[in-house]
Design a protein around this motif. Structure first.
Motif, PDB file in Angstrom:
ATOM      1  N   HIS A  54      10.641  55.649  16.950  1.00 37.96           N
ATOM      2  CA  HIS A  54      10.658  54.208  17.205  1.00 37.96           C
ATOM      3  C   HIS A  54      11.709  53.531  16.329  1.00 37.96           C
ATOM      4  O   HIS A  54      11.847  53.844  15.139  1.00 37.96           O
ATOM      5  N   LYS A  55      12.405  52.581  16.954  1.00 39.54           N
ATOM      6  CA  LYS A  55      13.457  51.837  16.241  1.00 39.54           C
ATOM      7  C   LYS A  55      12.851  50.618  15.555  1.00 39.54           C
ATOM      8  O   LYS A  55      12.208  49.788  16.222  1.00 39.54           O
ATOM      9  N   ILE A  56      13.080  50.496  14.269  1.00 36.60           N
ATOM     10  CA  ILE A  56      12.521  49.369  13.506  1.00 36.60           C
ATOM     11  C   ILE A  56      13.643  48.499  12.953  1.00 36.60           C
ATOM     12  O   ILE A  56      14.527  48.994  12.242  1.00 36.60           O
TER      13      ILE A  56
ATOM     14  N   ARG B 257      15.570  42.518  20.667  1.00 33.21           N
ATOM     15  CA  ARG B 257      15.080  43.099  21.921  1.00 33.21           C
ATOM     16  C   ARG B 257      15.163  44.624  21.918  1.00 33.21           C
ATOM     17  O   ARG B 257      14.316  45.309  22.486  1.00 33.21           O
ATOM     18  N   ALA B 258      16.211  45.144  21.270  1.00 40.47           N
ATOM     19  CA  ALA B 258      16.417  46.602  21.249  1.00 40.47           C
ATOM     20  C   ALA B 258      15.443  47.317  20.305  1.00 40.47           C
ATOM     21  O   ALA B 258      15.319  48.540  20.344  1.00 40.47           O
ATOM     22  N   ALA B 259      14.778  46.559  19.439  1.00 44.20           N
ATOM     23  CA  ALA B 259      13.869  47.183  18.462  1.00 44.20           C
ATOM     24  C   ALA B 259      12.485  47.403  19.065  1.00 44.20           C
ATOM     25  O   ALA B 259      12.034  46.634  19.917  1.00 44.20           O
ATOM     26  N   ASP B 260      11.820  48.475  18.595  1.00 46.16           N
ATOM     27  CA  ASP B 260      10.425  48.715  18.998  1.00 46.16           C
ATOM     28  C   ASP B 260       9.466  48.019  18.046  1.00 46.16           C
ATOM     29  O   ASP B 260       8.319  47.743  18.403  1.00 46.16           O
ATOM     30  N   GLY B 261       9.919  47.779  16.811  1.00 39.36           N
ATOM     31  CA  GLY B 261       9.042  47.169  15.814  1.00 39.36           C
ATOM     32  C   GLY B 261       9.860  46.448  14.759  1.00 39.36           C
ATOM     33  O   GLY B 261      11.096  46.559  14.726  1.00 39.36           O
ATOM     34  N   LEU B 262       9.159  45.727  13.891  1.00 36.65           N
ATOM     35  CA  LEU B 262       9.822  44.852  12.920  1.00 36.65           C
ATOM     36  C   LEU B 262       9.183  45.021  11.544  1.00 36.65           C
ATOM     37  O   LEU B 262       7.945  45.062  11.433  1.00 36.65           O
ATOM     38  N   LEU B 263      10.043  45.096  10.528  1.00 35.80           N
ATOM     39  CA  LEU B 263       9.529  45.106   9.156  1.00 35.80           C
ATOM     40  C   LEU B 263      10.150  43.917   8.425  1.00 35.80           C
ATOM     41  O   LEU B 263      11.374  43.807   8.342  1.00 35.80           O
ATOM     42  N   PHE B 264       9.294  43.030   7.939  1.00 39.01           N
ATOM     43  CA  PHE B 264       9.764  41.839   7.221  1.00 39.01           C
ATOM     44  C   PHE B 264       9.523  42.013   5.720  1.00 39.01           C
ATOM     45  O   PHE B 264       8.410  42.351   5.305  1.00 39.01           O
ATOM     46  N   ALA B 265      10.557  41.738   4.921  1.00 38.55           N
ATOM     47  CA  ALA B 265      10.393  41.648   3.459  1.00 38.55           C
ATOM     48  C   ALA B 265      10.830  40.245   3.076  1.00 38.55           C
ATOM     49  O   ALA B 265      11.979  39.861   3.310  1.00 38.55           O
ATOM     50  N   THR B 266       9.903  39.483   2.527  1.00 34.46           N
ATOM     51  CA  THR B 266      10.255  38.080   2.266  1.00 34.46           C
ATOM     52  C   THR B 266       9.925  37.608   0.860  1.00 34.46           C
ATOM     53  O   THR B 266       8.859  37.932   0.318  1.00 34.46           O
ATOM     54  N   PRO B 267      10.838  36.832   0.278  1.00 40.03           N
ATOM     55  CA  PRO B 267      10.485  36.099  -0.941  1.00 40.03           C
ATOM     56  C   PRO B 267       9.660  34.874  -0.561  1.00 40.03           C
ATOM     57  O   PRO B 267       9.515  34.554   0.626  1.00 40.03           O
ATOM     58  N   GLU B 268       9.138  34.222  -1.574  1.00 32.71           N
ATOM     59  CA  GLU B 268       8.465  32.934  -1.357  1.00 32.71           C
ATOM     60  C   GLU B 268       9.353  31.849  -1.943  1.00 32.71           C
ATOM     61  O   GLU B 268       9.757  31.942  -3.106  1.00 32.71           O
TER      62      GLU B 268
ATOM     63  N   ASN C  52      11.587  34.696  24.691  1.00 27.81           N
ATOM     64  CA  ASN C  52      11.271  35.016  23.302  1.00 27.81           C
ATOM     65  C   ASN C  52      11.551  36.496  22.998  1.00 27.81           C
ATOM     66  O   ASN C  52      10.844  37.373  23.474  1.00 27.81           O
ATOM     67  N   SER C  53      12.585  36.755  22.205  1.00 34.70           N
ATOM     68  CA  SER C  53      12.970  38.148  21.911  1.00 34.70           C
ATOM     69  C   SER C  53      11.922  38.889  21.083  1.00 34.70           C
ATOM     70  O   SER C  53      11.880  40.118  21.082  1.00 34.70           O
ATOM     71  N   TRP C  54      11.115  38.179  20.338  1.00 34.39           N
ATOM     72  CA  TRP C  54      10.134  38.808  19.445  1.00 34.39           C
ATOM     73  C   TRP C  54       8.907  39.326  20.200  1.00 34.39           C
ATOM     74  O   TRP C  54       8.156  40.149  19.674  1.00 34.39           O
ATOM     75  N   ASN C  55       8.752  38.835  21.416  1.00 32.42           N
ATOM     76  CA  ASN C  55       7.502  39.020  22.155  1.00 32.42           C
ATOM     77  C   ASN C  55       6.937  40.452  22.123  1.00 32.42           C
ATOM     78  O   ASN C  55       7.569  41.378  22.624  1.00 32.42           O
ATOM     79  N   GLY C  56       5.762  40.580  21.548  1.00 30.69           N
ATOM     80  CA  GLY C  56       5.012  41.836  21.597  1.00 30.69           C
ATOM     81  C   GLY C  56       5.442  42.918  20.621  1.00 30.69           C
ATOM     82  O   GLY C  56       4.869  44.008  20.621  1.00 30.69           O
TER      83      GLY C  56
END
Ligand code: FMN
Length: 185
Positions: free
Chosen positions: A4-6, A67-78, A101-105
């Protein structure tokens, strides 16, 4: 397990960002089935719906990569108890034009990294609020709040202690299962 592409999205533009360092550590220890790639959100023009008729090329490129990704990993500051503007802008850009919406699902995991003791809890949960609206199922457990980040790295930007490495590895293992479950269904 299928590969899977992340897409990895870091909410800090700083060269020496602790979030970027943690994201790189996570990418390095990702299980075999996850192919990880950093998504550049620097230089993304601010969202303005008036531009949708002829959207900036950076918006189009970001939307295609999401759209091309299968999943998402977020690293965020506050930043001031919420997500940095650069990350919120990326979420807004990816969510439009209306009905596309590109993020959908896309299944996601969130890690917040802070030099403070509260570990970016506010940003982590504000991000979850936006992701709910753009229909991104965000992994609930294990929650990942990394505090006192300035003490975690050596001079080469590598993690110093085994307990942090062990936690990050277990986080990625849970994320692998999360992605696989959602991509199949
Ligand atoms: C504008 C601004 C607001 C910040 N607000 C918070 C905050 O609300 N909570 C917190 O824990 N840290 C806050 N910080 C400190 C960040 O956690 C710290 O700068 C962190 O290193 C940023 O992440 P980075 O290293 O990935 O760039 C703030 C920093 C900036 C620049």
């Amino acid at each position: 397990m299928k590969k899977h592409k992340i897409a990895v999205i870091v909410g800090s533009l700083r060269k020496e960002s602790f979030n970027l360092k943690i994201a790189k550590a996570l990418m390095a220890m990702a299980p075999e089935s996850l192919s990880m790639e950093l998504l550049d959100i620097s230089g993304l023009p601010m969202f303005n719906e008036d531009l949708e008729g002829s959207p900036p090329k950076e918006w189009v490129a970001l939307r295609e990569k999401i759209r091309a990704a299968d999943g998402l990993l977020f690293a965020t500051p506050e930043y001031n108890r919420s997500v940095p503007g650069v990350l919120k802008n990326a979420i807004d850009v990816g969510s439009r034009p209306y009905g596309e919406n590109s993020w959908n699902g896309k299944p996601a995991a969130i890690i917040s990294v802070s030099i403070g003791a509260i570990s970016g809890f506010g940003a982590n949960h504000h991000l979850r609020q936006s992701l709910t609206f753009v229909n991104v199922p965000a992994m609930a457990q294990p929650e990942a709040y990394i505090g006192n980040a300035a003490e975690l790295f050596d001079d080469n930007g590598k993690l110093k202690n085994d307990s942090t490495k062990d936690f990050l590895r277990s986080f990625m293992e849970a994320f692998e299962t999360w992605v696989d479950t959602h991509v199949k269904s």
